[in-house]
Design an enzyme around this catalytic site. Structure first.
Site, PDB file in Angstrom:
ATOM      1  N   MET A   1      -2.388  -0.076  -4.229  1.00 47.78           N
ATOM      2  CA  MET A   1      -2.574  -0.803  -3.002  1.00 47.78           C
ATOM      3  C   MET A   1      -2.031  -2.220  -3.177  1.00 47.78           C
ATOM      4  O   MET A   1      -2.747  -3.137  -3.506  1.00 47.78           O
ATOM      5  CB  MET A   1      -4.059  -0.838  -2.636  1.00 47.78           C
ATOM      6  CG  MET A   1      -4.347  -1.698  -1.465  1.00 47.78           C
ATOM      7  SD  MET A   1      -6.030  -1.657  -0.821  1.00 47.78           S
ATOM      8  CE  MET A   1      -7.047  -1.826  -2.245  1.00 47.78           C
ATOM      9  N   PRO A   2      -0.731  -2.407  -2.986  1.00 52.04           N
ATOM     10  CA  PRO A   2      -0.163  -3.739  -3.135  1.00 52.04           C
ATOM     11  C   PRO A   2      -0.539  -4.662  -1.975  1.00 52.04           C
ATOM     12  O   PRO A   2      -0.728  -4.214  -0.840  1.00 52.04           O
ATOM     13  CB  PRO A   2       1.341  -3.496  -3.165  1.00 52.04           C
ATOM     14  CG  PRO A   2       1.544  -2.175  -2.547  1.00 52.04           C
ATOM     15  CD  PRO A   2       0.281  -1.395  -2.720  1.00 52.04           C
ATOM     16  N   ILE A   3      -0.663  -5.931  -2.322  1.00 55.45           N
ATOM     17  CA  ILE A   3      -0.889  -6.979  -1.326  1.00 55.45           C
ATOM     18  C   ILE A   3       0.196  -8.030  -1.528  1.00 55.45           C
ATOM     19  O   ILE A   3       0.357  -8.553  -2.625  1.00 55.45           O
ATOM     20  CB  ILE A   3      -2.277  -7.629  -1.476  1.00 55.45           C
ATOM     21  CG1 ILE A   3      -3.373  -6.575  -1.311  1.00 55.45           C
ATOM     22  CG2 ILE A   3      -2.439  -8.771  -0.475  1.00 55.45           C
ATOM     23  CD1 ILE A   3      -4.764  -7.095  -1.632  1.00 55.45           C
ATOM     24  N   THR A  40      -0.161  -0.544   1.910  1.00 53.87           N
ATOM     25  CA  THR A  40       0.490  -1.811   1.579  1.00 53.87           C
ATOM     26  C   THR A  40       0.064  -2.860   2.602  1.00 53.87           C
ATOM     27  O   THR A  40       0.170  -2.636   3.807  1.00 53.87           O
ATOM     28  CB  THR A  40       2.021  -1.650   1.585  1.00 53.87           C
ATOM     29  OG1 THR A  40       2.381  -0.691   0.595  1.00 53.87           O
ATOM     30  CG2 THR A  40       2.719  -2.971   1.296  1.00 53.87           C
ATOM     31  N   PHE A  41      -0.426  -3.977   2.102  1.00 57.08           N
ATOM     32  CA  PHE A  41      -0.913  -5.049   2.966  1.00 57.08           C
ATOM     33  C   PHE A  41      -0.017  -6.275   2.826  1.00 57.08           C
ATOM     34  O   PHE A  41       0.370  -6.637   1.719  1.00 57.08           O
ATOM     35  CB  PHE A  41      -2.349  -5.426   2.597  1.00 57.08           C
ATOM     36  CG  PHE A  41      -3.313  -4.299   2.801  1.00 57.08           C
ATOM     37  CD1 PHE A  41      -3.985  -4.167   3.996  1.00 57.08           C
ATOM     38  CD2 PHE A  41      -3.517  -3.354   1.803  1.00 57.08           C
ATOM     39  CE1 PHE A  41      -4.871  -3.107   4.196  1.00 57.08           C
ATOM     40  CE2 PHE A  41      -4.398  -2.300   1.998  1.00 57.08           C
ATOM     41  CZ  PHE A  41      -5.071  -2.171   3.201  1.00 57.08           C
TER      42      PHE A  41
END
Length: 69
Positions: A1-3, A40-41
């Protein structure tokens, strides 16, 4: 879960430009790291010029000096 956090000065970045930053950042992480776009945020933070420093002074002062040269 990339930010992904993108910080820009608060100088009128349009909704369309923000949408493009979000899309391209998401696409890049999907293509380069094979990350799921659904997890992805992307955060866009707008920073006031007086809260952004460069060369030991605020960005606002820096830009004023640049205009006077």
């Amino acid at each position: 879960m990339p930010i992904v956090t993108i910080q820009v000065t608060d100088e009128g970045v349009s909704h369309e430009q923000k949408a493009e930053l979000i899309k391209r950042s998401t696409d890049m992480l999907s293509q380069v790291l094979n990350k799921d776009p659904q997890t992805t945020f992307v955060l866009i933070e707008e920073i006031a010029l007086e809260n952004w420093g460069v060369a030991g002074i605020t960005a606002k002062q820096f830009r004023q000096l640049q205009q006077n040269q």
